[in-house]
Enzyme design. Structure first.
Site, PDB file in Angstrom:
ATOM      1  N   GLN A 113     116.020  29.064   5.618  1.00  0.00           N
ATOM      2  CA  GLN A 113     115.860  30.509   5.559  1.00  0.00           C
ATOM      3  C   GLN A 113     115.419  31.051   6.914  1.00  0.00           C
ATOM      4  O   GLN A 113     115.347  32.251   7.107  1.00  0.00           O
ATOM      5  CB  GLN A 113     114.784  30.872   4.528  1.00  0.00           C
ATOM      6  CG  GLN A 113     115.107  30.436   3.127  1.00  0.00           C
ATOM      7  CD  GLN A 113     113.895  30.596   2.226  1.00  0.00           C
ATOM      8  OE1 GLN A 113     112.949  29.819   2.273  1.00  0.00           O
ATOM      9  NE2 GLN A 113     113.928  31.621   1.395  1.00  0.00           N
ATOM     10  N   ASN A 114     115.078  30.146   7.814  1.00  0.00           N
ATOM     11  CA  ASN A 114     114.532  30.572   9.104  1.00  0.00           C
ATOM     12  C   ASN A 114     115.653  30.977  10.058  1.00  0.00           C
ATOM     13  O   ASN A 114     116.718  30.375  10.056  1.00  0.00           O
ATOM     14  CB  ASN A 114     113.705  29.445   9.719  1.00  0.00           C
ATOM     15  CG  ASN A 114     112.535  29.057   8.829  1.00  0.00           C
ATOM     16  OD1 ASN A 114     112.115  29.844   7.995  1.00  0.00           O
ATOM     17  ND2 ASN A 114     112.040  27.845   9.000  1.00  0.00           N
ATOM     18  N   ASP A 116     115.098  31.107  13.421  1.00  0.00           N
ATOM     19  CA  ASP A 116     114.644  30.738  14.764  1.00  0.00           C
ATOM     20  C   ASP A 116     115.508  29.681  15.438  1.00  0.00           C
ATOM     21  O   ASP A 116     115.352  29.411  16.627  1.00  0.00           O
ATOM     22  CB  ASP A 116     113.177  30.281  14.729  1.00  0.00           C
ATOM     23  CG  ASP A 116     112.916  29.220  13.658  1.00  0.00           C
ATOM     24  OD1 ASP A 116     113.762  28.317  13.483  1.00  0.00           O
ATOM     25  OD2 ASP A 116     111.863  29.295  12.996  1.00  0.00           O
ATOM     26  N   HIS A 131     120.082  32.741   6.500  1.00  0.00           N
ATOM     27  CA  HIS A 131     119.747  34.109   6.915  1.00  0.00           C
ATOM     28  C   HIS A 131     120.163  34.390   8.346  1.00  0.00           C
ATOM     29  O   HIS A 131     119.690  35.332   8.969  1.00  0.00           O
ATOM     30  CB  HIS A 131     118.246  34.358   6.733  1.00  0.00           C
ATOM     31  CG  HIS A 131     117.826  34.404   5.293  1.00  0.00           C
ATOM     32  ND1 HIS A 131     116.622  34.937   4.869  1.00  0.00           N
ATOM     33  CD2 HIS A 131     118.444  33.996   4.166  1.00  0.00           C
ATOM     34  CE1 HIS A 131     116.536  34.842   3.547  1.00  0.00           C
ATOM     35  NE2 HIS A 131     117.622  34.259   3.104  1.00  0.00           N
ATOM     36  N   CYS A 139     128.480  43.054  18.283  1.00  0.00           N
ATOM     37  CA  CYS A 139     128.713  44.500  18.287  1.00  0.00           C
ATOM     38  C   CYS A 139     129.214  44.933  16.913  1.00  0.00           C
ATOM     39  O   CYS A 139     130.165  44.356  16.388  1.00  0.00           O
ATOM     40  CB  CYS A 139     129.734  44.845  19.368  1.00  0.00           C
ATOM     41  SG  CYS A 139     130.305  46.562  19.273  1.00  0.00           S
ATOM     42  N   CYS A 163     132.370  48.364  24.452  1.00  0.00           N
ATOM     43  CA  CYS A 163     132.779  49.596  23.752  1.00  0.00           C
ATOM     44  C   CYS A 163     131.600  50.534  23.494  1.00  0.00           C
ATOM     45  O   CYS A 163     131.768  51.563  22.849  1.00  0.00           O
ATOM     46  CB  CYS A 163     133.482  49.243  22.443  1.00  0.00           C
ATOM     47  SG  CYS A 163     132.350  48.784  21.122  1.00  0.00           S
ATOM     48  N   GLY A 201     107.881  24.478   2.742  1.00  0.00           N
ATOM     49  CA  GLY A 201     107.349  25.695   3.340  1.00  0.00           C
ATOM     50  C   GLY A 201     108.077  26.957   2.942  1.00  0.00           C
ATOM     51  O   GLY A 201     108.132  27.898   3.710  1.00  0.00           O
ATOM     52  N   ASN A 227     104.305  22.119   0.301  1.00  0.00           N
ATOM     53  CA  ASN A 227     103.799  23.473   0.530  1.00  0.00           C
ATOM     54  C   ASN A 227     102.317  23.498   0.180  1.00  0.00           C
ATOM     55  O   ASN A 227     101.946  23.045  -0.900  1.00  0.00           O
ATOM     56  CB  ASN A 227     104.571  24.468  -0.365  1.00  0.00           C
ATOM     57  CG  ASN A 227     104.438  25.899   0.139  1.00  0.00           C
ATOM     58  OD1 ASN A 227     103.383  26.307   0.610  1.00  0.00           O
ATOM     59  ND2 ASN A 227     105.521  26.655   0.047  1.00  0.00           N
ATOM     60  N   PRO A 228     101.473  23.987   1.075  1.00  0.00           N
ATOM     61  CA  PRO A 228     100.048  24.047   0.737  1.00  0.00           C
ATOM     62  C   PRO A 228      99.774  25.069  -0.365  1.00  0.00           C
ATOM     63  O   PRO A 228      98.740  24.990  -1.037  1.00  0.00           O
ATOM     64  CB  PRO A 228      99.372  24.468   2.047  1.00  0.00           C
ATOM     65  CG  PRO A 228     100.453  25.014   2.912  1.00  0.00           C
ATOM     66  CD  PRO A 228     101.755  24.452   2.440  1.00  0.00           C
TER      67      PRO A 228
HETATM   68 ZN   LIG Z   1     131.757  46.527  21.123  1.00  0.00          ZN
END
Ligand SMILES: [Zn+2]
Length: 259
Positions: A113-114, A116, A131, A139, A163, A201, A227-228
């Site tokens: 899901q991250n 990064d 994600h 663009c 553009c 997590g 998971n904590p």
């Molecule tokens: Zn463009």
């Protein structure tokens, strides 16, 4: 049942023994995976966002929303740019590296899901970014692709060099659907089946995470939660390890080496 804290180490040998016999392993990761990378424990897009001051008393879910990007792109971009800077200042941690090393032991699919990009940076081969990825931009008008580093973020929102259209990050904002390619890749691999599935997590609040875990367990697969915090899965998994992602993965990897 779920030991609330502390005793996760007692579960490690049992989980390592299951992993040692596995041929296909799914690892579903959320914000807790990157918490040990020096990123704040984010929530929001792909778990991204923490206690950054928000303006106009707007909840972050509204700022990082498709509606706001369309009407006030400078506001959405202000926060996207902050999150991007945090990601560029951090990197994969030992937990990401453990998972990348598992590619050499069994077929590992990382579903994250991250946004990064740390799993790919660590070297994991099979990564499905549910994600999107914050470092990729495009663009909205002509679909030209840009890396975030190539963009001029001095003036927000960034505009397309070709553009002058609005440039946006290739991530799932609130109010948007999951990307079709990622979703179909995920479904294809779920149908092929896994011997062990780990949720790491993630609050697992999305049905696309919780349901395949529950179905897999009913079909005889081993399910593991790292998971904590308690989640909707905590009482439904085969093994629950209530610790931080990096700590538990290092312990699992050490135990796996001895099986
Ligand atoms: Zn463009």
């Amino acid at each position: 049942m779920s030991a609330v804290t502390g005793d996760w180490r007692a579960e490690v040998p049992a989980v390592a023994a299951r992993l040692a016999q596995a041929k296909r392993v799914a690892v579903i990761t959320g914000a807790g995976m990157s918490a040990d990378s020096g990123l704040p424990t984010y929530r929001g897009i792909g778990g991204l966002y923490n206690d950054i001051e928000v303006e106009q008393n707007m909840p972050i879910e509204d700022i990082l929303h498709a509606y706001t990007l369309a009407r006030n792109p400078a506001l959405t971009w202000k926060y996207i740019a902050q999150i991007g800077r945090a990601c560029r200042g951090a990197g994969p941690n030992d937990g990401h590296r453990v998972l990348a090393g598992w590619d050499n032991r069994f077929e590992t699919w990382v579903i994250t899901q991250n946004v990064d990009g740390f799993h790919r940076q660590a070297g994991s081969r099979n990564v499905i970014e549910m994600h999107g990825n914050l470092s990729r931009c495009y663009c909205c008008a002509c679909r030209a692709a840009f890396s975030d580093e190539a963009l001029d973020l001095e003036v927000l929102p960034p505009r397309c060099a070709q553009c002058d259209g609005l440039v946006r990050p290739d991530v799932v904002l609130f109010g948007e659907m999951l990307p079709e390619v990622a979703l179909s890749n995920y479904e294809r691999e779920i149908v092929r089946g896994f011997d062990v599935l780990l949720a790491i997590g993630t609050t697992a609040g999305f049905p696309y995470i919780a349901e395949p875990m529950l179905r897999a367990r009913r079909a005889g697969a081993v399910t593991v939660e790292i998971n904590p915090d308690q989640t909707v899965l905590s009482n439904a998994v085969t093994h629950r390890l209530a610790g931080r992602a990096r700590d538990v993965l290092l312990a699992l990897d050490a135990a796996l080496a001895e099986v």
